[in-house]
Design a protein around this motif. Structure first.
Motif, short mmCIF file in Angstrom:
data_model
loop_
_atom_site.label_atom_id
_atom_site.label_comp_id
_atom_site.label_asym_id
_atom_site.label_seq_id
_atom_site.Cartn_x
_atom_site.Cartn_y
_atom_site.Cartn_z
N LEU A 115 53.71 42.54 42.20
CA LEU A 115 52.66 42.57 43.22
C LEU A 115 51.69 43.72 42.98
O LEU A 115 50.47 43.55 43.06
N PHE A 116 52.22 44.89 42.68
CA PHE A 116 51.37 46.05 42.39
C PHE A 116 50.52 45.80 41.15
O PHE A 116 49.31 46.04 41.16
N TYR A 117 51.15 45.31 40.09
CA TYR A 117 50.41 45.07 38.85
C TYR A 117 49.36 43.98 39.03
O TYR A 117 48.28 44.06 38.42
N SER A 118 49.64 42.98 39.83
CA SER A 118 48.65 41.91 40.01
C SER A 118 47.46 42.39 40.83
O SER A 118 46.32 42.00 40.53
N VAL A 119 47.68 43.23 41.83
CA VAL A 119 46.56 43.77 42.61
C VAL A 119 45.70 44.68 41.74
O VAL A 119 44.46 44.58 41.74
N ILE A 120 46.34 45.55 40.97
CA ILE A 120 45.59 46.41 40.04
C ILE A 120 44.87 45.55 39.01
O ILE A 120 43.70 45.80 38.68
N VAL A 154 43.71 42.42 39.25
CA VAL A 154 42.53 41.71 39.76
C VAL A 154 41.39 42.69 40.04
O VAL A 154 40.22 42.39 39.78
N LEU A 155 41.69 43.89 40.52
CA LEU A 155 40.63 44.87 40.76
C LEU A 155 40.00 45.34 39.45
O LEU A 155 38.77 45.46 39.35
N VAL A 156 40.82 45.57 38.45
CA VAL A 156 40.30 46.00 37.15
C VAL A 156 39.53 44.86 36.49
O VAL A 156 38.49 45.09 35.86
N SER A 157 40.02 43.63 36.63
CA SER A 157 39.30 42.49 36.07
C SER A 157 37.92 42.36 36.68
O SER A 157 36.94 42.11 35.97
N LEU A 158 37.83 42.52 37.98
CA LEU A 158 36.52 42.46 38.63
C LEU A 158 35.65 43.65 38.24
O LEU A 158 34.43 43.53 38.19
N GLY A 159 36.28 44.78 37.95
CA GLY A 159 35.52 45.95 37.50
C GLY A 159 34.91 45.77 36.12
O GLY A 159 33.89 46.40 35.80
N THR A 160 35.49 44.92 35.30
CA THR A 160 34.92 44.70 33.97
C THR A 160 33.59 43.97 34.04
O THR A 160 32.84 43.96 33.06
N TRP A 161 33.30 43.36 35.17
CA TRP A 161 31.99 42.71 35.36
C TRP A 161 30.87 43.72 35.12
O TRP A 161 29.86 43.40 34.49
N LEU A 162 31.06 44.95 35.59
CA LEU A 162 30.02 45.97 35.49
C LEU A 162 30.12 46.79 34.21
O LEU A 162 29.10 47.28 33.72
N PHE A 194 32.36 36.57 30.89
CA PHE A 194 33.04 35.80 31.94
C PHE A 194 34.41 35.29 31.52
O PHE A 194 35.23 35.01 32.38
N VAL A 195 34.70 35.16 30.26
CA VAL A 195 35.98 34.59 29.83
C VAL A 195 37.12 35.54 30.16
O VAL A 195 38.12 35.15 30.80
N GLY A 196 37.01 36.80 29.77
CA GLY A 196 38.06 37.77 30.05
C GLY A 196 38.21 38.03 31.53
O GLY A 196 39.33 38.19 32.04
N LEU A 197 37.09 38.05 32.24
CA LEU A 197 37.13 38.25 33.68
C LEU A 197 37.88 37.11 34.36
O LEU A 197 38.77 37.35 35.19
N LEU A 198 37.58 35.88 34.00
CA LEU A 198 38.26 34.73 34.60
C LEU A 198 39.73 34.67 34.22
O LEU A 198 40.58 34.36 35.06
N LEU A 199 40.05 34.96 32.97
CA LEU A 199 41.45 34.99 32.56
C LEU A 199 42.22 36.04 33.35
O LEU A 199 43.36 35.80 33.80
N GLY A 200 41.63 37.21 33.53
CA GLY A 200 42.29 38.28 34.27
C GLY A 200 42.49 37.94 35.73
O GLY A 200 43.56 38.18 36.30
N VAL A 201 41.48 37.37 36.37
CA VAL A 201 41.59 37.03 37.79
C VAL A 201 42.60 35.90 37.99
O VAL A 201 43.46 35.97 38.89
N VAL A 202 42.54 34.87 37.17
CA VAL A 202 43.49 33.75 37.31
C VAL A 202 44.91 34.22 37.02
O VAL A 202 45.86 33.86 37.73
N GLY A 203 45.09 35.03 35.98
CA GLY A 203 46.42 35.55 35.67
C GLY A 203 46.98 36.42 36.78
O GLY A 203 48.16 36.34 37.13
N SER A 204 46.12 37.25 37.38
CA SER A 204 46.56 38.10 38.49
C SER A 204 46.94 37.25 39.70
O SER A 204 47.93 37.55 40.38
N CYS A 205 46.17 36.22 39.98
CA CYS A 205 46.49 35.34 41.11
C CYS A 205 47.79 34.58 40.89
O CYS A 205 48.60 34.42 41.81
#
Length: 145
Positions: free
Chosen positions: A78-83, A85-93, A101-112
């Motif tokens: 749970l801790f690793y998945s929350v971190i 998804v936040l880090v994945s969304l941070g890579t947007w910037l 978008f590929v790495g961002l989507l893979l990270g968000v889907v994997g975290s979910c």
């Protein structure tokens, strides 16, 4: 391993994979690796840019690390998945729009997937096996009457 055949390793890997959120951790790690591989600037240039440039390498490295930690330490998923998804969304910037978008989507889907994984849930039975069991139960009932 010299003493083991390939047939012995496959069930062992399946048991190992069943005890952890395998696909979520794998997708999170692949997302971090993809963002790291799409970075264009060399590390020398990044160090001259400063903290904003260093975050371009730091965030995907944390994504990769979270994905590996999910695989090898599922108790803290749970801790690793929350971190993750936040880090994945941070890579947007920080990292070429999240690795284009590929790495961002893979990270968000994997975290979910990791966040939603339940360790004590019964394995799902395939539709074919459910139908076969229903047919067997249906034919067993008239035989008893």
């Amino acid at each position: 391993m010299p003493g083991r055949s390939r047939g012995d390793l496959r069930p062992a890997f399946r048991r190992w994979r069943a005890g952890r959120p395998f696909w979520g951790g794998l997708l999170l790690a692949l997302g971090g690796a993809e963002v790291l591989l799409t970075l264009k600037a060399s590390l020398d240039v990044i160090l001259h840019v400063g903290m904003q440039g260093l975050a371009g390498y730091l965030l995907p490295a944390v994504m990769l690390l979270c994905g590996l930690l999910v695989l090898f330490n599922p108790a803290q998923r749970l801790f690793y998945s929350v971190i993750g998804v936040l880090v994945s969304l941070g890579t947007w910037l920080t990292s070429n729009l999240g690795g284009f978008f590929v790495g961002l989507l893979l990270g968000v889907v994997g975290s979910c997937l990791t966040f939603g994984w339940l360790p004590d849930q019964e394995p799902r039975v395939s539709r074919r096996k459910r139908r076969k069991a229903a047919r067997a139960a249906k034919t067993a009932i008239p035989a008893q009457s």
